[in-house]
Enzyme design. Sequence first.
Site, PDB file in Angstrom:
ATOM      1  N   ASP A  23       9.214  -7.551  -4.885  1.00  0.00           N
ATOM      2  CA  ASP A  23       8.261  -8.133  -3.942  1.00  0.00           C
ATOM      3  C   ASP A  23       8.379  -9.652  -3.995  1.00  0.00           C
ATOM      4  OD1 ASP A  23       5.604  -6.771  -2.467  1.00  0.00           O
ATOM      5  OD2 ASP A  23       5.480  -8.932  -2.736  1.00  0.00           O
ATOM      6  N   TYR A  65       0.802  -1.212   0.000  1.00  0.00           N
ATOM      7  CA  TYR A  65       0.000   0.000   0.000  1.00  0.00           C
ATOM      8  C   TYR A  65       0.843   1.274   0.000  1.00  0.00           C
ATOM      9  CZ  TYR A  65      -4.090  -2.885   0.851  1.00  0.00           C
ATOM     10  OH  TYR A  65      -5.096  -3.816   0.729  1.00  0.00           O
ATOM     11  N   ARG A  99      -2.897  10.146  17.653  1.00  0.00           N
ATOM     12  CA  ARG A  99      -4.204   9.807  17.099  1.00  0.00           C
ATOM     13  C   ARG A  99      -4.869   8.692  17.908  1.00  0.00           C
ATOM     14  NH1 ARG A  99      -7.382  12.221  13.509  1.00  0.00           N
ATOM     15  NH2 ARG A  99      -7.835  10.285  12.399  1.00  0.00           N
ATOM     16  N   HIS A 147     -17.542  24.016  21.152  1.00  0.00           N
ATOM     17  CA  HIS A 147     -16.567  24.835  21.875  1.00  0.00           C
ATOM     18  C   HIS A 147     -15.389  25.111  20.943  1.00  0.00           C
ATOM     19  CE1 HIS A 147     -13.478  26.040  24.729  1.00  0.00           C
ATOM     20  NE2 HIS A 147     -14.409  26.150  25.675  1.00  0.00           N
ATOM     21  N   LYS A 163     -10.959   1.177   7.477  1.00  0.00           N
ATOM     22  CA  LYS A 163     -11.469   2.538   7.378  1.00  0.00           C
ATOM     23  C   LYS A 163     -12.332   2.652   6.132  1.00  0.00           C
ATOM     24  CE  LYS A 163      -8.750   5.950   6.282  1.00  0.00           C
ATOM     25  NZ  LYS A 163      -9.303   6.448   5.021  1.00  0.00           N
ATOM     26  N   LYS A 198       7.137   9.484  13.477  1.00  0.00           N
ATOM     27  CA  LYS A 198       6.007   8.718  12.939  1.00  0.00           C
ATOM     28  C   LYS A 198       5.253   8.011  14.067  1.00  0.00           C
ATOM     29  CE  LYS A 198       3.311   6.638  10.022  1.00  0.00           C
ATOM     30  NZ  LYS A 198       3.797   5.663   9.028  1.00  0.00           N
ATOM     31  N   CYS A 226      -0.832   1.254  10.923  1.00  0.00           N
ATOM     32  CA  CYS A 226      -0.128   2.310  11.643  1.00  0.00           C
ATOM     33  C   CYS A 226      -0.670   2.527  13.052  1.00  0.00           C
ATOM     34  CB  CYS A 226      -0.204   3.623  10.852  1.00  0.00           C
ATOM     35  SG  CYS A 226       0.778   3.631   9.340  1.00  0.00           S
TER      36      CYS A 226
END
Length: 424
Positions: free
Chosen positions: A33, A13, A227, A258, A340, A220, A274
């Site tokens: 690969d 990816y 997060r 706010h 996701k 990283k 990640c």
Amino acid sequence: MSFNTISVVGLGYIGLPTAAMFASRKKQVIGVDVNQTAVDTINRGEIHIVEPELDIIVHAAVKEGYLKAVLSPEPADAFLIAVPTPFKNNGSEIPEPDLRYIEAAAKAIAPVLKKGDLVILESTSPVGATEQMAAWLAEERPELNFPSANTTADIATVDINIAHCPERVLPGHVVRELVENDRVIGGMTPECSKRAIELYKTFVQGECVVTNARTAEMAKLTENSCRDVQIAFANELSVICDELNINVWELISLANRHPRINILQPGPGVGGHCIAVDPWFIVSQTPNLARLIHTAREVNDSKPLWVIDKVKAAIFDFVKANPEKRIEDVTVACFGLAFKPDIDDLRESPAMNITRQIAKEHTGRVIAVEPNIIEIANEGFELVSQASAEKEADVAVLLVDHKEFKAKGTPQIQAIVDTKGIWK
């Protein structure tokens, strides 16, 4: 020295889009690969992953002769290593990073290295991995001089330049962000950083910010740990609100009015290569210090179990409301498997793991909808169309907020467990 030929080791990816971007700038690119299917697919001018715009770039690069895929490294002027960095399966409470793929990649490229080459580690790595990679290369090629942790200056005798330059892109937007995002350049010497900047400026329009290799590695990990902590707050809040009979989506919307509050949206957990992984690299190296980061990982890792309990409760309530039905008569449909929205990536996906566990524990039929994947075999559940799932399901579990699910709206299904707050 210019970079006429660039080798990218690992065509997943991150590696494949990176290789494609260099090739799109008319550089000769050799992708490496170990997956024969991936190599054959790329050499046909096609791609084996889902990423917008990437198929067009790869097709053009292969057709014009700037990109080819191979199983073993060939000589080049720069080598970018973009291989996985998973955990060791040792049953430890705190997962330990597994660097075997980096080691294998380093030993694979070592025989074709020559003086003046540049080696960049892009794989997200624990602090010190770039130095370890340099040591592995030095073991394989003792006649060449490599920088080390003890290298103090721009030593002219260094034959191979080495740097760590972590990828910082969002799946689904990789092509654009590879070009536009800033890059952190962590050379093992100032000259290594200079050479890395020269390479990335082939296509990077963002700023190349220089630091050392260890700080680049930690940068990283820090981004993704931050997060993870923010998501953990939202996920924990959703569990608390459920207990107190409060709509968490409304609550967060109100709190975010706010001017200095920006709470993220909760979900079924945290996935991907990640955010679900990188914080453990910090925890594993400093277990007594990384207390908040460790707790956030535990919160996010426990959220799928909470979702599964909610599904079990929904099945029980459905049977209670429909006495003619037994539990084994209940069809559960899981909407979304990727980690996701709007991608096909299943790595560390809580949605995938939840669906697997439901299929394992539920005595009735389990079906799943994943618009970005054609087929899945031997997982204990059946992949069906969205229309079929909406027609057949007794209990629906929304796990990923794919655009298809948003567009269609709330299905007419009696029992719904919505982990993303998009169905009313």
